[in-house]
Every structure is written in structure tokens, then in C-alpha cells.
Write a protein that holds these residues in place. Structure first.
Motif, mmCIF file in Angstrom:
data_model
loop_
_atom_site.group_PDB
_atom_site.id
_atom_site.type_symbol
_atom_site.label_atom_id
_atom_site.label_comp_id
_atom_site.label_asym_id
_atom_site.label_seq_id
_atom_site.Cartn_x
_atom_site.Cartn_y
_atom_site.Cartn_z
ATOM 1 N N ASP A 1 -40.973 11.033 -19.723
ATOM 2 C CA ASP A 1 -40.968 12.431 -19.280
ATOM 3 C C ASP A 1 -42.352 12.871 -18.811
ATOM 4 O OD1 ASP A 1 -38.265 12.856 -19.732
ATOM 5 O OD2 ASP A 1 -38.575 13.649 -21.750
ATOM 6 N N THR B 1 -41.839 13.760 -10.269
ATOM 7 C CA THR B 1 -40.580 13.086 -9.976
ATOM 8 C C THR B 1 -39.668 13.222 -11.189
ATOM 9 O OG1 THR B 1 -39.637 11.047 -9.096
ATOM 10 C CG2 THR B 1 -41.353 10.794 -10.744
ATOM 11 N N SER B 2 -38.561 12.541 -11.162
ATOM 12 C CA SER B 2 -37.618 12.641 -12.278
ATOM 13 C C SER B 2 -37.802 11.498 -13.276
ATOM 14 C CB SER B 2 -36.181 12.620 -11.755
ATOM 15 O OG SER B 2 -35.877 11.350 -11.230
ATOM 16 N N ASP B 3 -37.281 11.719 -14.469
ATOM 17 C CA ASP B 3 -37.250 10.686 -15.496
ATOM 18 C C ASP B 3 -36.469 9.479 -14.977
ATOM 19 O OD1 ASP B 3 -35.410 9.774 -18.124
ATOM 20 O OD2 ASP B 3 -37.554 9.993 -18.503
#
Length: 98
Positions: free
Chosen positions: A40, A48-50
């Protein structure tokens, strides 16, 4: 150091002020950035995303270490990954469009 890293480190450090450094020779700013990050935290730093971080790990682009059995990304590995992205971008720009 990017302000995002400093802000994250301040939160991770519980909002504590900069400690006094002894004769260890440590860089005065080293305390600001943790040595390892959760997925995270990496996602937040890279904006950006996990899910994207997990893809990078699976692809072998971002090495992972285990700390207490939990996956973590070392600060040095994250720095290396960003440096590779910069180098690739600079290479693409210097070669021009094909």
C-alpha cells in the motif's frame, strides 16, 4: 528527497521530530524514509494501485523481502526500480520516434 516520501515517513514515524544523530555517519535525512514499505505504501508513493504493485512483484520488476513473514519492498529496490524507469524513458527520448 521527494516530498511524498518525507510526508509518508513523517506519518510512519508517528509524527516525531528528527532525532539527533550521533557519530554514526548516517545521512541526516535517512531517518525520514523507512527502510521497507508495504504494498500500500509503495502504491501511494508511485501514485498507482496496490494491484499494480502486486503485478510488478509477480513480474519480477520489483523485488520483495519478507519481514516477520509479511512481504515488504526495500527502499533501495524501490529506488532502483524508479531509476530503471527514468533510464528507459531517457533512452526512448534520446532515440526519438522511430
Amino acid at each position: 528527497m521527494p516530498s511524498a516520501l518525507a510526508a509518508l515517513a513523517f506519518v510512519v514515524n508517528g509524527g516525531h521530530e528528527r532525532p539527533t544523530l550521533g557519530a554514526s555517519g548516517a545521512n541526516a535525512d535517512d531517518w525520514l524514509v523507512p527502510m521497507v514499505f508495504t504494498y500500500d505504501e509503495v502504491a501511494s508513493l508511485l501514485r498507482t494501485s496496490d494491484r499494480t504493485v502486486r503485478r510488478l512483484v509477480r513480474a519480477g520488476d520489483l523485488p520483495v523481502i519478507k519481514v516477520g513473514g509479511q512481504p515488504r519492498v526495500a527502499r533501495a529496490d524501490l529506488d532502483d526500480y524508479v531509476a530503471r524507469l527514468r533510464a528507459r524513458r531517457e533512452s526512448e527520448l534520446s532515440n526519438g520516434p522511430e
